[in-house]
Design an enzyme around this catalytic site. Structure first.
Site, PDB file in Angstrom:
ATOM      1  N   CYS A 565       7.700   0.846   5.496  1.00 15.72           N
ATOM      2  CA  CYS A 565       6.306   1.387   4.952  1.00 15.72           C
ATOM      3  C   CYS A 565       6.461   1.559   3.654  1.00 15.72           C
ATOM      4  O   CYS A 565       7.280   1.694   3.077  1.00 15.72           O
ATOM      5  CB  CYS A 565       6.020   2.639   5.792  1.00 15.72           C
ATOM      6  SG  CYS A 565       4.407   3.304   5.595  1.00 15.72           S
ATOM      7  N   ASP A 567       5.531   4.480   2.320  1.00 18.18           N
ATOM      8  CA  ASP A 567       5.669   5.888   2.483  1.00 18.18           C
ATOM      9  C   ASP A 567       6.798   6.229   1.365  1.00 18.18           C
ATOM     10  O   ASP A 567       7.881   5.778   1.270  1.00 18.18           O
ATOM     11  CB  ASP A 567       5.954   6.420   3.665  1.00 18.18           C
ATOM     12  CG  ASP A 567       5.863   7.778   3.937  1.00 18.18           C
ATOM     13  OD1 ASP A 567       6.645   8.536   3.112  1.00 18.18           O
ATOM     14  OD2 ASP A 567       4.920   8.491   4.621  1.00 18.18           O
ATOM     15  N   ARG A 569       8.570   8.961   1.103  1.00 17.20           N
ATOM     16  CA  ARG A 569       9.581   9.251   1.673  1.00 17.20           C
ATOM     17  C   ARG A 569      10.615   8.529   2.315  1.00 17.20           C
ATOM     18  O   ARG A 569      11.719   8.912   2.498  1.00 17.20           O
ATOM     19  CB  ARG A 569       9.266  10.331   2.894  1.00 17.20           C
ATOM     20  CG  ARG A 569       8.295  11.598   2.219  1.00 17.20           C
ATOM     21  CD  ARG A 569       7.541  12.225   3.516  1.00 17.20           C
ATOM     22  NE  ARG A 569       6.655  11.309   3.921  1.00 17.20           N
ATOM     23  CZ  ARG A 569       5.893  11.693   5.067  1.00 17.20           C
ATOM     24  NH1 ARG A 569       5.953  12.872   5.555  1.00 17.20           N
ATOM     25  NH2 ARG A 569       5.155  10.703   5.737  1.00 17.20           N
ATOM     26  N   HIS A 626       9.160   4.965  10.591  1.00 19.83           N
ATOM     27  CA  HIS A 626       9.341   6.283  10.357  1.00 19.83           C
ATOM     28  C   HIS A 626       8.373   7.434  11.143  1.00 19.83           C
ATOM     29  O   HIS A 626       7.434   7.101  11.505  1.00 19.83           O
ATOM     30  CB  HIS A 626       9.463   6.503   8.787  1.00 19.83           C
ATOM     31  CG  HIS A 626       8.238   6.598   8.131  1.00 19.83           C
ATOM     32  ND1 HIS A 626       7.364   7.662   7.928  1.00 19.83           N
ATOM     33  CD2 HIS A 626       7.363   5.432   7.662  1.00 19.83           C
ATOM     34  CE1 HIS A 626       6.109   7.331   7.638  1.00 19.83           C
ATOM     35  NE2 HIS A 626       6.008   6.048   7.114  1.00 19.83           N
ATOM     36  N   CYS A 629       4.076   8.816  10.169  1.00 22.70           N
ATOM     37  CA  CYS A 629       3.445   7.741   9.552  1.00 22.70           C
ATOM     38  C   CYS A 629       1.819   7.779   9.514  1.00 22.70           C
ATOM     39  O   CYS A 629       1.351   7.971  10.635  1.00 22.70           O
ATOM     40  CB  CYS A 629       3.866   6.504  10.181  1.00 22.70           C
ATOM     41  SG  CYS A 629       3.050   4.918   9.388  1.00 22.70           S
TER      42      CYS A 629
END
Length: 751
Positions: A565, A567, A569, A626, A629
């Site tokens: 992803c 993302d 993080r 993760h 999400c």
């Protein structure tokens, strides 16, 4: 008032059978358990610093009280309880309550598990119609004989009690019957069966006075040092258990309830123990089972635990004949279930992840084999040794670097990294690595240490002087505090152990050090922060990775295609401990792979897969999801939150198959929230989406390409791997599985 009244009655129903059972297990008069429940409820409830916490006789003190009763007698044990309570009051006045939290949780939980084992092996004798011995070892030794000749009536009542306990917990949540705590119907069922069948089994024997003999406690007879140790043990064990319970209850307190005052709570526990001992009761401590039940039942003020003590008092004064009908084997069965729960297997898994299991098992074994006090000392010693080992842990790595163009005809350059806490204990290891470096070579020495004592500094400095005298060159770079530089210059004014702040993997905000003057300066723009990061890279990292990047400059040879992803993080190189050239990464919203022939065409992912497998000859494709999400959350919400973003809405259509799979999956097999389930199911679905490409499916079935599913839990920073056959995720083990002798390297699957 309405909430507290209902909660107090629920806690009262739990407290009565447990108080009776703990008194029997402790070798004390049965009424002593009721006295402790009254004192703990009323005194600690009204005076305590944790409004929702419920106190009374605790299973964690059972072994200690039983030892004291055998050594000094019951009335002297009451005196020890009084003195222990007074000591707790002194400690509370001295405001040292938080010092008790310095005891490792592994030791505390190991102590409770050991107590649980001792309770179980002792009460098994009662269940089988016998009498418990004076120690856990003796109980274990006599257990085979007891099993060979059981007394059936008590055993049948105990089995019925356990069945009701376990069956009650399986009733539908929210039903009216679940409002009644399981221990009460379990004991009622055992009592009713004993009365209906007129079974000849031992029963509770109350004294003429329902709350016991109120005569003055007697002074214990024995060595003063032993008596002082007994008082200290009662005070500290009860205090630690109560304070840890306060912290646990504080984490689940509802909004509007004030936080716990630990010093006030300790003083209240001391007052409750003093009162309980004066009136012939057991030692008092906070009990997590009753406290949690109080919160779940809706308790909001200290009125709830106080009222529970009032109900126990009323029961003892008015219902003594009814209590005397309770079979001892039913109470023993209740304690066996409680003892099993004290072992808390889930807690062991958590401690194993933190590598603190040895302290847990050491404490458990010490409590069972040696006694409560000795077992705790064993656990504390193991925890101290483990902490000392961590504090002095040091690693040394040496690698040979390719010579730089301007180095000339000199021996190969060496890169040495020293990480950890550098004390005299690590000097032999470091000097051995440094002495293996050829004379005259250039050395890049990275001191990634959080402390360096004089012996360590002297070893490094003397080696550096000797190496440079022989024509070598040493470049020392310190990642944290400049321990070496300060020692050389003699500036030791601010020498201290500093927290590691310049970690390359930490976010920018965590690594930036700002002085008091800078705090008043205008906020730095995002672009400036980015450029600051580049400067940090040039200053500390570029020279280290330059040899690697030089090798990769003309050609890349990654081993894995990593689809994950966008993302921020999720950082693939951190969670896989990989470096430049290892991963061929594709990032998109939700880590989605459009299916072959999708109505919403998008070639970005398929182009990445084609290039990775056909040009780079990558043999492993990983889908990494993760927790939490945002893309999956949008799917769960039906896309309403992002419908104003046309491009994102079109892209999320590729996740509809994941959503459909989620809706068709039975949630009973998952002990996780819906969003977590969808995040994991999405990983499975995207792997299946990859197999919709015919050319890729052929290579996977031929064993040429392996598909791997990973899931990153952000809150715990741990990675789980998918077992595709079982359809489940499990934490990646700390140790890699052994490779079979006839297995070629690289052929073992990650699933």
């Amino acid at each position: 008032m309405r909430r507290d009244l209902l909660a107090s009655f629920v806690v009262f129903l739990i407290a009565v059978p447990l108080s009776l059972g703990i008194a029997v297990a402790s070798g004390a008069p049965v009424a002593a358990g009721l006295v402790a429940a009254v004192a703990g409820g009323i005194v600690a409830g009204l005076l305590g610093g944790s409004p929702l916490q419920v106190s009374g006789p605790a299973a964690g003190l059972t072994v200690l009280v039983a030892e004291l009763v055998q050594t000094y007698g019951w009335r002297a044990t009451c005196t020890i309880t009084v003195l222990g309570g007074l000591l707790q009051i002194v400690l509370g006045v001295g405001r040292v309550a938080r010092a008790a939290l310095a005891v490792s949780p592994a030791v505390v939980h190991g102590m409770l598990a050991g107590v649980g084992v001792v309770i179980v092996v002792a009460q098994v004798h009662v269940v089988l119609g016998g009498s418990p011995q004076q120690s856990a070892v003796a109980n274990l030794r006599e257990l085979p004989g007891q099993l060979a000749h059981p007394d059936l009536p008590p055993a049948m009542l105990a089995a019925l009690t356990v069945l009701v306990l376990l069956g009650w917990s399986r009733l539908p949540r929210g039903g009216r019957l679940r409002l009644i705590p399981a221990p009460l119907p379990a004991v009622v069922a055992g009592t009713a069966a004993a009365w209906a069948l007129a079974l000849p089994v031992p029963r509770v024997d109350l004294p003429d006075s329902p709350l016991g003999d109120l005569s003055t406690p007697v002074l214990p007879q024995g060595p003063p040092l032993g008596i002082a140790g007994a008082v200290l043990s009662i005070a500290l064990v009860a205090a630690v258990e109560s304070l840890l319970c306060s912290v646990a209850v504080d984490r689940i307190r509802p909004a509007g309830v004030p936080p716990a005052d630990l010093d006030r709570e300790l003083r209240a526990q001391g007052a409750a123990n003093t009162v309980s001992g004066l009136f012939g009761g057991l030692p008092v401590a906070s009990v997590i089972v009753r406290s949690t039940a109080n919160v779940d039942a809706g308790g909001r003020t200290r009125l709830s635990p106080a009222l529970h003590g009032v109900w126990v008092l009323g029961l003892a004064l008015t219902c003594a004949p009814l209590i005397e009908r309770v079979p001892l084997s039913a109470l023993a069965a209740l304690l066996i279930v409680l003892g099993v729960r004290l072992t808390d297997v889930a807690r062991v898994r958590v401690l194993r992840h933190h590598r603190e299991a040895p302290a847990y098992y050491g404490t458990l074994a010490g409590v069972v084999l040696l006694g409560l006090g000795e077992g705790v000392l064993v656990g504390v010693a193991i925890a101290a040794v483990m902490a000392l080992r961590r504090l002095t842990r040091l690693s040394v790595r040496t690698e040979e670097l390719a010579p730089m163009p301007d180095d000339g005809p000199v021996p190969p350059r060496r890169h040495v990294v020293v990480e950890g806490t550098f004390t005299f204990l690590g000097v032999p290891r470091v000097t051995r690595a440094l002495q293996e470096i050829p004379a005259g070579s250039s050395v890049d020495l990275d001191l990634n240490v959080d402390f360096m004592d004089h012996a360590a500094f002297d070893a490094i400095h003397q080696w550096r002087l000797a190496h440079e005298r022989h024509g070598g060159r040493v470049d020392i770079d310190e990642v944290h505090e400049a321990w070496y530089e300060r020692a050389v210059t003699g500036d030791m004014s601010q020498l201290r152990k500093a927290a590691p702040s310049n970690r390359w993997w930490a976010p920018w905000a965590n690594r930036r050090r700002r002085s008091e003057a800078e705090l008043d300066a205008p906020e730095t723009s995002p672009a400036a922060v980015l450029l600051d990061g580049v400067r940090e890279y040039h200053g500390s990292t570029a020279r280290l990775v330059r040899p690697i990047m030089a090798e990769l400059a003309m050609e890349q040879k990654p081993e894995h295609l990593f689809i994950t992803c966008v993302d921020s993080r999720v950082v693939p190189n951190i969670i896989t401990a990989s470096g430049p050239g290892d991963l061929f990464i594709n990032r998109n919203v939700g880590a989605l792979v459009p299916r072959h022939g999708s109505r919403t065409p998008d070639d970005s992912v398929s182009a990445t897969v084609e290039y990775a497998t056909n040009v780079l000859d990558i043999r492993t494709i990983t889908i990494c999801g993760h927790s939490n999400c945002g893309a999956m959350a949008a799917l769960l919400a039906g896309g309403t939150e992002v419908e104003h973003l046309s491009g994102l809405s079109r892209w999320l259509r590729h996740g509809n198959h994941s959503l459909a799979r989620f809706l068709s999956t039975d949630p009973d097999g998952w002990d996780e929230p819906p969003l977590t389930r969808l995040c994991k199911i999405n990983v499975m679905q995207q792997l299946d989406n990859l197999l919709t490409y015919p050319w890729l499916r052929e290579r996977v079935e031929a064993g040429e390409i392996e598909l791997v599913g990973l899931y990153l839990d952000l809150s715990s920073a741990t990675v789980e791997v998918l077992d595709r056959d079982a359809g489940t995720f499990a934490r990646v083990p700390d140790q890699a599985p052994a490779q079979a002798p006839d297995e070629a390297p690289g052929t073992r699957t990650l699933t």
